[in-house]
Scaffold this motif. Structure first.
Motif, PDB file in Angstrom:
ATOM      1  N   THR A  15       0.809  -1.211   0.000  1.00 11.40           N
ATOM      2  CA  THR A  15       0.000   0.000   0.000  1.00 11.40           C
ATOM      3  C   THR A  15       0.845   1.265   0.000  1.00 11.40           C
ATOM      4  O   THR A  15       0.320   2.355  -0.216  1.00 11.40           O
ATOM      5  CB  THR A  15      -0.894   0.036   1.252  1.00 11.40           C
ATOM      6  OG1 THR A  15      -0.051   0.153   2.422  1.00 11.40           O
ATOM      7  CG2 THR A  15      -1.754  -1.217   1.356  1.00 11.40           C
ATOM      8  N   GLN A  69       2.218   2.281   2.721  1.00  8.10           N
ATOM      9  CA  GLN A  69       2.282   2.663   4.127  1.00  8.10           C
ATOM     10  C   GLN A  69       3.369   1.870   4.854  1.00  8.10           C
ATOM     11  O   GLN A  69       3.662   0.731   4.502  1.00  8.10           O
ATOM     12  CB  GLN A  69       0.943   2.414   4.819  1.00  8.10           C
ATOM     13  CG  GLN A  69      -0.141   3.422   4.458  1.00  8.10           C
ATOM     14  CD  GLN A  69      -1.443   3.136   5.192  1.00  8.10           C
ATOM     15  OE1 GLN A  69      -1.884   1.994   5.269  1.00  8.10           O
ATOM     16  NE2 GLN A  69      -2.071   4.171   5.720  1.00  8.10           N
ATOM     17  N   ILE A  94       1.318  -3.678   4.313  1.00 11.81           N
ATOM     18  CA  ILE A  94       1.953  -2.552   5.017  1.00 11.81           C
ATOM     19  C   ILE A  94       3.335  -2.973   5.517  1.00 11.81           C
ATOM     20  O   ILE A  94       3.477  -4.053   6.097  1.00 11.81           O
ATOM     21  CB  ILE A  94       1.082  -2.103   6.210  1.00 11.81           C
ATOM     22  CG1 ILE A  94      -0.323  -1.710   5.719  1.00 11.81           C
ATOM     23  CG2 ILE A  94       1.735  -0.949   6.967  1.00 11.81           C
ATOM     24  CD1 ILE A  94      -1.350  -1.608   6.825  1.00 11.81           C
ATOM     25  N   LYS A 111       3.852   8.475   4.162  1.00 12.44           N
ATOM     26  CA  LYS A 111       2.925   7.535   4.802  1.00 12.44           C
ATOM     27  C   LYS A 111       3.657   6.661   5.814  1.00 12.44           C
ATOM     28  O   LYS A 111       3.442   5.461   5.898  1.00 12.44           O
ATOM     29  CB  LYS A 111       2.246   6.654   3.748  1.00 12.44           C
ATOM     30  CG  LYS A 111       1.330   7.410   2.793  1.00 12.44           C
ATOM     31  CD  LYS A 111       0.665   6.455   1.811  1.00 12.44           C
ATOM     32  CE  LYS A 111      -0.273   7.196   0.870  1.00 12.44           C
ATOM     33  NZ  LYS A 111      -0.932   6.254  -0.091  1.00 12.44           N
ATOM     34  N   ASP A 165       3.763  10.420  10.297  1.00  5.89           N
ATOM     35  CA  ASP A 165       2.572  10.872   9.579  1.00  5.89           C
ATOM     36  C   ASP A 165       1.297  10.446  10.289  1.00  5.89           C
ATOM     37  O   ASP A 165       0.235  11.024  10.057  1.00  5.89           O
ATOM     38  CB  ASP A 165       2.591  10.328   8.145  1.00  5.89           C
ATOM     39  CG  ASP A 165       3.726  10.922   7.336  1.00  5.89           C
ATOM     40  OD1 ASP A 165       3.769  12.158   7.206  1.00  5.89           O
ATOM     41  OD2 ASP A 165       4.590  10.160   6.853  1.00  5.89           O
ATOM     42  N   MET A 224      -6.732   3.336   9.151  1.00  2.00           N
ATOM     43  CA  MET A 224      -5.555   3.589   8.331  1.00  2.00           C
ATOM     44  C   MET A 224      -5.922   3.812   6.869  1.00  2.00           C
ATOM     45  O   MET A 224      -5.275   4.600   6.171  1.00  2.00           O
ATOM     46  CB  MET A 224      -4.567   2.422   8.455  1.00  2.00           C
ATOM     47  CG  MET A 224      -3.901   2.317   9.818  1.00  2.00           C
ATOM     48  SD  MET A 224      -2.713   0.938   9.946  1.00  2.00           S
ATOM     49  CE  MET A 224      -1.403   1.525   8.845  1.00  2.00           C
ATOM     50  N   LYS A 225      -6.965   3.153   6.398  1.00  2.00           N
ATOM     51  CA  LYS A 225      -7.407   3.348   5.015  1.00  2.00           C
ATOM     52  C   LYS A 225      -7.978   4.736   4.796  1.00  2.00           C
ATOM     53  O   LYS A 225      -7.974   5.252   3.668  1.00  2.00           O
ATOM     54  CB  LYS A 225      -8.422   2.280   4.637  1.00  2.00           C
ATOM     55  CG  LYS A 225      -7.834   0.900   4.469  1.00  2.00           C
ATOM     56  CD  LYS A 225      -8.886  -0.143   4.147  1.00  2.00           C
ATOM     57  CE  LYS A 225      -8.266  -1.535   4.002  1.00  2.00           C
ATOM     58  NZ  LYS A 225      -9.290  -2.566   3.748  1.00  2.00           N
TER      59      LYS A 225
END
Length: 303
Positions: free
Chosen positions: A70, A72, A103, A149, A188, A300-301
């Motif tokens: 992703t 992240q 992730i 991120k 972040d 988180m999304k």
């Protein structure tokens, strides 16, 4: 209907199996604020892996397969009252789980203030935390991570460290600098699980306070390491989870931090479960707290 589900499960299992793991030292040579004393790190397997007297701080990097990444990344600080690190229970286990969600998970083996090799023990955990997030940003392209991120995750005393980093990411101590120091150490986003936040008497976890700043710390030092007093509008968005029956770290810690975030206009998500105790980690077998990771992923999304 079953075939697409099975295909997805197989794809995730395949991606997880090919996750990349590497370990890097935080510092070249002797770390700052440390003498070169020949002390030994202590590792004990007592149901979980407990690490004490860390001398060479590292990051252990778990990267998901590119097919599911992703962008992240979560830099993870295991708890242990600033006396030990619950390294797998609140560290590598979560890095592996994050990988299964696409992730990157980076576990920090940070130095602990009880070590006799340190010259200014109270400053060392934060210094290692700053370095860890900067190293992730330095390697972001190679690790398929978006440098915008990069968040932090901390458990108990590791939550105190994550919240201290989130509020004092620009704090400096006298030491040699290098190119990595030019990068931002601001997370972040921040994920705090049953965190120690306040060193003030109403909510204090006495073991963490004693280990980090000593028994006779000044009021100024106590206030500096009470996260609720250091929140401002630049503090990162935060997810907090705690159990109401936590006898180790009172829920007032999360409540104080959430209130400070709210007052400063920082987006925050607070989740209090009726049971789970302290140190529930994944929460398996502890009732509704088992679902906290699903709630976290949804949060988180939305970031």
């Amino acid at each position: 209907m079953k075939k697409p589900i099975l295909t997805l499960i197989f794809a995730l299992m395949t991606a997880f199996a090919h996750a990349q793991v590497q370990t890097l030292p935080l510092w070249e040579g002797t770390p700052p604020l440390q003498t070169s004393m020949d002390l030994q790190e202590e590792v004990r397997q007592e149901g979980i892996i407990r690490i004490a007297n860390v001398q060479i701080p590292t990051i252990e990097v778990y990267l998901p397969a590119k097919q599911i990444a992703t962008g992240q990344a979560v830099v993870i600080f295991p708890g242990g009252g600033y006396g030990i690190l619950a390294y797998d229970w609140e560290g590598t286990d979560f890095a592996k789980w994050l990988n299964s969600q696409g992730i990157a998970g980076i576990v920090v083996k940070y130095r602990l203030p009880l070590s006799k090799s340190l010259t200014d023990p109270k400053e060392v955990p934060l210094l290692d935390a700053q370095r860890a997030i900067r190293l992730v940003r330095q390697n972001a392209a190679a690790w398929n991570i978006d440098p915008a991120k990069v968040g932090v995750m901390g458990f108990s005393a590791g939550g105190h460290l994550a919240s201290t980093l989130s509020t004092q990411y620009n704090h400096e101590v006298e030491r040699p600098k290098d190119a990595v120091d030019a990068l931002s150490a601001r997370p972040d986003f921040s994920i705090l699980a049953y965190p120690v936040i306040s060193f003030r008497d109403a909510a204090v976890h006495s073991g963490s306070r004693k280990n980090l700043v000593g028994e006779n710390a000044s009021q100024d030092l106590i206030d500096r390491f009470s996260g609720e007093l250091n929140v401002n509008a630049e503090t990162p968005p935060t997810f907090l989870v705690h159990a109401q029956d936590d006898k180790g770290v009172p829920i007032e810690n999360s409540l104080l931090y959430y209130t400070a975030l709210h007052k400063n206009g920082v987006k925050a998500s607070l989740h209090i479960y009726p049971s789970g105790g302290h140190g529930f980690a994944f929460g398996l077998g502890k009732g509704s707290v088992e679902t906290w990771r699903d709630v976290l992923l949804a949060w988180m999304k939305e970031l």
